[in-house]
Structures are given as structure tokens and as C-alpha cells.
Design a protein around this motif. Structure first.
Motif, PDB file in Angstrom:
ATOM      1  N   ARG A   1      -9.855  -8.426  -4.363  1.00 45.08           N
ATOM      2  CA  ARG A   1      -8.629  -8.660  -3.592  1.00 45.08           C
ATOM      3  C   ARG A   1      -7.546  -9.438  -4.331  1.00 45.08           C
ATOM      4  O   ARG A   1      -6.367  -9.286  -4.017  1.00 45.08           O
ATOM      5  N   ILE A   2      -7.895 -10.272  -5.280  1.00 43.37           N
ATOM      6  CA  ILE A   2      -6.942 -11.251  -5.821  1.00 43.37           C
ATOM      7  C   ILE A   2      -6.326 -10.749  -7.127  1.00 43.37           C
ATOM      8  O   ILE A   2      -7.020 -10.246  -8.010  1.00 43.37           O
TER       9      ILE A   2
ATOM     10  N   ALA B   1      -5.583  -8.907   6.686  1.00 53.17           N
ATOM     11  CA  ALA B   1      -6.800  -8.159   6.982  1.00 53.17           C
ATOM     12  C   ALA B   1      -7.844  -8.430   5.908  1.00 53.17           C
ATOM     13  O   ALA B   1      -7.508  -8.794   4.776  1.00 53.17           O
ATOM     14  N   PRO B   2      -9.128  -8.235   6.228  1.00 54.90           N
ATOM     15  CA  PRO B   2     -10.197  -8.567   5.256  1.00 54.90           C
ATOM     16  C   PRO B   2     -10.099  -7.841   3.931  1.00 54.90           C
ATOM     17  O   PRO B   2     -10.597  -8.345   2.919  1.00 54.90           O
ATOM     18  N   ASP B   3      -9.477  -6.644   3.925  1.00 61.71           N
ATOM     19  CA  ASP B   3      -9.394  -5.874   2.688  1.00 61.71           C
ATOM     20  C   ASP B   3      -8.007  -5.899   2.054  1.00 61.71           C
ATOM     21  O   ASP B   3      -7.785  -5.234   1.037  1.00 61.71           O
ATOM     22  N   ASP B   4      -7.063  -6.613   2.666  1.00 66.36           N
ATOM     23  CA  ASP B   4      -5.708  -6.655   2.100  1.00 66.36           C
ATOM     24  C   ASP B   4      -5.707  -7.384   0.760  1.00 66.36           C
ATOM     25  O   ASP B   4      -6.335  -8.445   0.612  1.00 66.36           O
TER      26      ASP B   4
ATOM     27  N   PHE C   1      -9.511 -19.664  -4.988  1.00 67.57           N
ATOM     28  CA  PHE C   1      -9.705 -18.432  -4.221  1.00 67.57           C
ATOM     29  C   PHE C   1     -11.111 -17.864  -4.418  1.00 67.57           C
ATOM     30  O   PHE C   1     -11.644 -17.221  -3.515  1.00 67.57           O
ATOM     31  N   ALA C   2     -11.723 -18.079  -5.577  1.00 62.60           N
ATOM     32  CA  ALA C   2     -13.109 -17.643  -5.770  1.00 62.60           C
ATOM     33  C   ALA C   2     -14.043 -18.448  -4.881  1.00 62.60           C
ATOM     34  O   ALA C   2     -15.027 -17.914  -4.338  1.00 62.60           O
ATOM     35  N   ASP C   3     -13.763 -19.737  -4.699  1.00 67.19           N
ATOM     36  CA  ASP C   3     -14.557 -20.548  -3.772  1.00 67.19           C
ATOM     37  C   ASP C   3     -14.397 -20.047  -2.337  1.00 67.19           C
ATOM     38  O   ASP C   3     -15.354 -20.044  -1.563  1.00 67.19           O
ATOM     39  N   ALA C   4     -13.177 -19.635  -1.978  1.00 64.67           N
ATOM     40  CA  ALA C   4     -12.915 -19.211  -0.600  1.00 64.67           C
ATOM     41  C   ALA C   4     -13.489 -17.834  -0.292  1.00 64.67           C
ATOM     42  O   ALA C   4     -13.947 -17.585   0.831  1.00 64.67           O
ATOM     43  N   LEU C   5     -13.475 -16.920  -1.268  1.00 66.77           N
ATOM     44  CA  LEU C   5     -13.868 -15.531  -1.022  1.00 66.77           C
ATOM     45  C   LEU C   5     -15.214 -15.166  -1.613  1.00 66.77           C
ATOM     46  O   LEU C   5     -15.848 -14.192  -1.177  1.00 66.77           O
ATOM     47  N   GLY C   6     -15.667 -15.902  -2.627  1.00 66.63           N
ATOM     48  CA  GLY C   6     -16.824 -15.481  -3.397  1.00 66.63           C
ATOM     49  C   GLY C   6     -16.369 -14.628  -4.575  1.00 66.63           C
ATOM     50  O   GLY C   6     -15.342 -13.940  -4.496  1.00 66.63           O
ATOM     51  N   PRO C   7     -17.107 -14.637  -5.688  1.00 65.87           N
ATOM     52  CA  PRO C   7     -16.652 -13.923  -6.892  1.00 65.87           C
ATOM     53  C   PRO C   7     -16.414 -12.432  -6.674  1.00 65.87           C
ATOM     54  O   PRO C   7     -15.444 -11.874  -7.195  1.00 65.87           O
ATOM     55  N   GLU C   8     -17.272 -11.760  -5.900  1.00 61.01           N
ATOM     56  CA  GLU C   8     -17.136 -10.308  -5.731  1.00 61.01           C
ATOM     57  C   GLU C   8     -15.862  -9.961  -4.982  1.00 61.01           C
ATOM     58  O   GLU C   8     -15.074  -9.108  -5.401  1.00 61.01           O
TER      59      GLU C   8
END
Length: 621
Positions: free
Chosen positions: A140-141, A103-106, A128-135
């Protein structure tokens, strides 16, 4: 051929491993013996020690030697995005799929096992920062990075790397994820908070749980097959359902296909299978059942005595992890007593020694299935090791409601010793067989070598004769070359003398000319500044040489010369004369006649600068 009996050096080498385990807590017994012994011998050779026994004596008197030895054994070779093709596949295919399955918030939990100095962990952070963006990455990570080398972990926590460490990264990555501090590049602090470093021994310590992506690259290859199987079992437990395992290209899982399915075999990416890693079926213990109807009396007392007198150490906890029952064997083996009944399991030493039990107990309660922990070693004292196989069984009632958990410690020390002896014997037999094969091959090759030696000796005489003739020819050539070099050297001396004479002659001319002569190159930097120019403006040759003509502050309006000088540089036939008002070196007003012309090359007539001839024509107070 002389041979050294292997038993004594092997026993001394095993003594080193035991000493490291007892004194520093590093258990290297699971490592491959050949590579491990090679690294220890390399360190011994560096400090001039030949025997393993002598090296143990050195470790006992020099505590600093432990650090050097560990650095030699734990070869922390790493870099950002090592094996770029595999990392590219992870970035483009695996990570998007992993995120899409959640899910988007998992939250996403990642484990970098054997992280060394941190480059692998920070590579994961960048992916993962490239995939999700820093914020979204910070939200999440969580990346857990572990190693057994405390010095490497200290360096990883600083996140500071030299220019050579980041040279393989793209300039955009360096600009986005690193801050330059002097000669060092430091990973972004806001993203670094999501990377948690800690010490973890893959062989002895409990694994981190609920992991979505486990990265352990080029680490398993240092362990023997038995230890690899043990570590992979722990990895299986650590991974969440459908969790992914990312190994190095030097490692395979062919013998463990039952607990991991290949996602991309070429790039060593595997997915956790839903099976039990230790091969047990679904077992549910029903120790606490409703009392049966019948004529048998005193069942409660009978159960209590039977449980207490069991020859196997056993502890029972409630569903809230409160100690409910302890039998006599558990009291004797682990030093427990009836006063420990009613205490939380976490408050007892048995909860974490000889193995971390709480994670296994929680797993048994959640999954409602029995677990078996094999090969658990417990050091009760120096040289007194006990091996257990621990069975953890959830206790459920008829409605499948959880009543508690039973923890049973089976002492398998005797069986373990027999297995170790059998393994040792097998290794000796394999070694002896390999030596026999090697000896046979050596005897076969020796005969061939003797035959070829005769042929080589026959041809050697011919080669020596031919070599002698070649040397005589080379000597004549060298003598001829030497004569040529002498002639060239004489010519160079003559040319140098001629150049010195020309230079002296030109300097004499420039010194004899009364007007000021200035020569500039195509960038308008001064090449020649004669005595006449020095008398006019009070600026010496060494002060003017190399300076830009228009930057001189000498009382001459040099800005008015710009157009004429630039024209002379482009037009070989250009000549111009102008009158300028100036202030000479004595501070007096004077009028200067300046002739500007091109400095032409003698070979093709093109310009290579400009010549300015300056002469005062009147003075005014």
C-alpha cells in the motif's frame, strides 16, 4: 564609525546567485538573503577569499568548488525521528486516523520534501510498517523522498548509516529494520523498494500529486516569505483531499491559514482545506458554444481572426490533450507553427517549459475549474528572463461536457520588474531605518560607556593593588607547596627503593627453594612459578604466568588438584598433602608430593589464592 556601502557587495552577491542559476540550475534567489550570504561568506573564509567578485572567478576556474559551496548552503542536518515527541504523536494519533479514513486496500502516497540523506524517509517507512505490518506496507505505501542535493540523494539511496546515526533508535527497531554489514547499518531491502528518491527543487519543479501525507520539516525556514507562499501553494495542490502537512517545530503557517487548517498546532500538523489555493472562484470558459441565431454572417472566420490576432499567447487543446488551436502570439513567443496542430501536448516543448503544464491541465479537466499559475519565469537566453501568469480554463458545452482546455500566457515581465524594484527599494528603506535606529542606540550607549569607563579606571587601581597583595600571598603558598611536594617525592623514592628490595628478596627466596612453588589467584591463574617448578616440568616463568592451572599440559594430572585448590581458596586454615604419579620434563615416571594451602591476606586473614609446593620423592624408569 566606518561603514561600507551595501550596494556594491549586494550586487556582487546577487551576481553569484545568478551565476549559480545559469551554470548549475540551482535557484537560490528565493532563500533568505541574510542566512544565505552568511553561509557563502563562511565558505569564502574557509578558502581565504574575501570579495564576492573574486569568488565568482574561482567558481569559473574550479568546478569542484560548486560541490563544497552547495554542501555549505544546503545544511543537511537530519536524524532518525528528529524531534521525538512530534514523531510519537504522528505514530500514535495521526497515522491511525489517516489509515482509518481510507479503505483497507487504498494506496497511501507520502512525500518527504527536503529528505537530505534519507533518515526522515526511512523514519516514515518504520512508522507505517509498524502500523500495517511489512507485507501490507509493501502493498500500500509509496514514499517519495526528494531533495536538490544530488550527493545527499546518492547517500540516501544506499540506505547505509554509521553506528552514531542509529544510536537514538531503540534496539528492537535496529534489529527489525536494519542489517549490520561491518560497521554500517543498512535499511531492509524489501522495505526500501517502497521508498523512491529523486531530485526536486521546491521552488522551480512541479509538485508530486495526490499526496496523503506531506512531510517537510525545517526546510521552509530557509526561504523568504514570498517563496514560502509559493511553495505552500504547490503543497496545497500536491495534497489529496483531507491530505496532511507535517512541518518542523521552527515553522508556522499563520499567514496561510486560508489553505491549511491546524490539526495539532503545537506539533505543526495541518490539513488541506478544500478551497482553491490561488484564491480564484469557479470559472468556466465557454469559448465553444452553439452558433447563435441571427443575421450576423461569417462568424467562424471572425472568431478565427480574432483568436489568431489576440496579443496574448494562447493554445487550445482537446479533451484528449491534442493541440487544436495556436494563435500568432504563441507561435512567435514559443516557436510554434501550424504544423504542431494535431500533435499531443506532451510532444511539445511548451508542455514542460517554462512550466510543467500537464498536471495543471489534468486538474482543470477533472475539477472543471479555472487555474492560475503565477510567477512563472522563462529564461529565453542569457540575461533574457520573461515572466508569465498562466491561465488554464476548462472549455465546457451547455451540458457541462468537457470540450477542451484553453491555456493563456499573460506576459507580466514589466509588472514583475516593477514589483522587484519596489521590493528592493523597500528592503533598502528598511535597512536604512534599522541602521539609523542602531546608530542612535550606539550613541546612547557610548555616553553610558564613557561614564562607566571613568568609574572602572578608578576601581582598577584598587584592584591592581589588591591583586599584587594576593600574588604575594600566592607566591608564599606556592613555595610552601613546592617544599611539601619535594618531601613527598623523597618519601616516594624511599618507599620505591624499599619495595624493590623486598621484591628482590622474595625472588631470591623463591629461587633458592628447591621444591617447585606455584601460586595461583582466585581464578586459578598462575601468579608465581619458581625455578624448582621450571626444573620439574620444563615450563619457564614467562610461559606459565597468567595461564590457568588446570589448562597446563606438563605431565602432572592437574585435574586431581582441582578440589584441594578450590577448598584452599575458601578456607584460610586448609592444608592438604597428596601423592600423585606424574611424568617429569625428561619424560620419566615420577611420584610427586604436593602440599596445598591457602594464600592468606596479611591484614584480615582472608584468602586471595592458593600455594602449591611440589617435590619429587621417587623416580621410575
Amino acid at each position: 564609525m566606518d561603514t561600507v556601502p551595501p550596494s556594491e557587495p549586494n550586487s556582487q552577491f546577487e551576481a553569484i546567485l545568478s551565476y549559480l542559476k545559469e551554470t548549475r540550475g540551482f535557484d537560490f534567489t528565493g532563500y533568505k538573503r541574510t542566512s544565505l550570504a552568511r553561509r557563502v561568506r563562511r565558505r569564502m573564509a574557509q578558502i581565504g577569499v574575501e570579495e564576492f567578485g573574486d569568488y565568482i572567478d574561482l567558481l569559473q576556474v574550479n568546478s569542484e568548488e560548486f560541490g563544497a559551496l552547495f554542501n555549505t548552503i544546503l545544511i543537511n542536518v537530519t536524524s532518525f525521528f528528529r524531534d521525538a515527541e512530534a514523531w510519537s504523536h504522528l505514530r500514535e494519533e495521526i497515522v491511525p486516523t489517516l489509515l482509518a479514513e481510507r479503505a483497507p486496500d487504498d494506496p497511501v502516497r507520502i512525500w518527504s520534501a527536503g529528505c537530505a540523506s534519507g533518515q526522515e524517509a526511512y523514519s516514515l517507512a518504520m512508522v507505517f510498517a509498524d502500523a500495517l505490518g511489512p507485507e501490507r506496507f509493501r502493498q500500500r505505501i509509496k514514499i517519495y523522498a526528494t531533495d536538490v542535493d544530488d550527493q545527499a540523494l546518492a547517500q540516501a539511496r544506499q540506505a547505509s548509516y554509521a553506528a552514531t546515526d542509529v544510536q537514538n533508535l531503540e534496539p528492537e527497531q535496529i534489529e527489525q529494520y536494519f542489517e549490520q554489514q561491518g560497521n554500517q547499518y543498512v535499511f531492509r531491502k524489501d522495505l526500501r523498494r517502497s521508498v523512491i528518491f529523486g531530485r526536486n527543487d521546491l521552488v522551480q519543479d512541479a509538485p508530486i500529486s495526490r499526496i496523503d501525507l506531506l512531510v517537510c520539516r525545517n526546510t521552509l525556514m530557509y526561504f523568504n516569505a514570498e517563496t514560502q507562499a509559493k511553495i505552500l501553494g504547490r503543497f496545497h495542490f500536491a495534497l489529496a483531499p483531507r491530505g496532511l502537512l507535517f512541518l518542523g517545530k521552527a515553522e508556522m503557517l499563520l499567514s496561510h491559514s486560508r489553505i491549511f487548517d491546524p490539526v495539532d498546532l503545537k506539533r505543526r500538523i495541518f490539513r488541506k482545506t478544500p478551497c482553491n489555493p490561488i484564491g480564484l472562484g469557479h470559472l468556466v470558459s465557454q469559448t465553444f458554444v452553439a452558433e447563435r441565431q441571427g443575421e450576423v454572417g461569417g462568424l467562424d472566420e471572425l472568431r478565427e481572426h480574432a483568436f489568431s490576432a489576440s496579443p496574448v499567447a494562447q493554445v487550445v487543446v482537446t479533451g484528449e490533450d491534442i493541440v487544436a488551436l495556436i494563435n500568432q502570439q504563441a507561435e512567435q513567443v514559443f516557436g510554434l507553427s501550424h504544423r504542431d496542430i494535431g500533435r499531443p501536448l506532451r510532444d511539445l516543448e511548451i508542455s514542460y517549459r517554462p512550466v510543467e503544464l500537464r498536471a495543471y491541465v489534468e486538474q482543470a479537466k477533472v475539477e472543471r475549474r479555472a487555474l492560475r499559475i503565477k510567477d512563472v519565469e522563462w529564461q529565453r537566453g542569457p540575461g533574457d528572463a520573461v515572466w508569465f501568469e498562466i491561465h488554464i480554463n476548462p472549455l465546457v458545452n451547455n451540458d457541462n461536457g468537457l470540450v477542451g482546455v484553453s491555456i493563456v500566457f499573460h506576459d507580466v515581465t514589466a509588472a514583475r520588474k516593477l514589483l522587484d524594484e519596489l521590493e528592493h527599494t523597500n528592503r533598502q528603506l528598511e535597512s536604512a531605518y534599522e541602521e539609523l535606529q542602531s546608530t542612535n542606540e550606539e550613541l546612547e550607549t557610548t555616553n553610558e560607556e564613557l561614564q562607566s569607563t571613568v568609574e572602572e579606571l578608578e576601581t582598577t587601581n584598587e584592584e591592581l593593588q589588591s591583586t599584587n597583595e594576593e600574588l604575594e600571598t600566592m607566591n608564599e603558598e606556592l613555595q610552601s607547596t613546592n617544599d611539601e611536594l619535594r618531601a613527598i617525592n623523597d618519601t616516594l623514592r624511599e618507599r620505591s627503593a624499599e619495595l624493590d628490595e623486598v621484591k628482590d628478596f622474595l625472588e631470591s627466596i623463591l629461587s633458592s627453594v628447591r621444591p617447585g612453588v606455584v601460586v595461583v589467584d582466585l581464578e586459578m591463574r598462575i601468579l608465581v612459578w619458581n625455578h624448582g617448578a621450571q626444573d620439574l616440568w620444563g615450563l619457564r616463568q614467562d610461559e606459565a604466568a597468567g595461564e590457568h592451572l588446570l589448562n597446563l599440559d606438563i605431565g602432572l594430572p592437574v585435574g586431581e588438584l582441582r578440589a584441594s585448590v578450590r577448598t584452599a581458596m575458601t578456607d584460610p586454615a586448609f592444608e592438604d598433602t597428596m601423592m600423585l604419579d606424574a611424568v617429569n620434563r625428561r619424560g620419566r615416571q615420577t611420584k610427586i608430593r604436593i602440599a596445598v594451602g591457602a594464600l592468606r591476606r596479611p591484614d584480615n586473614g582472608s584468602t586471595q589464592g592458593a600455594i602449591l609446593v611440589m617435590e619429587p620423592i621417587e623416580n621410575a624408569d
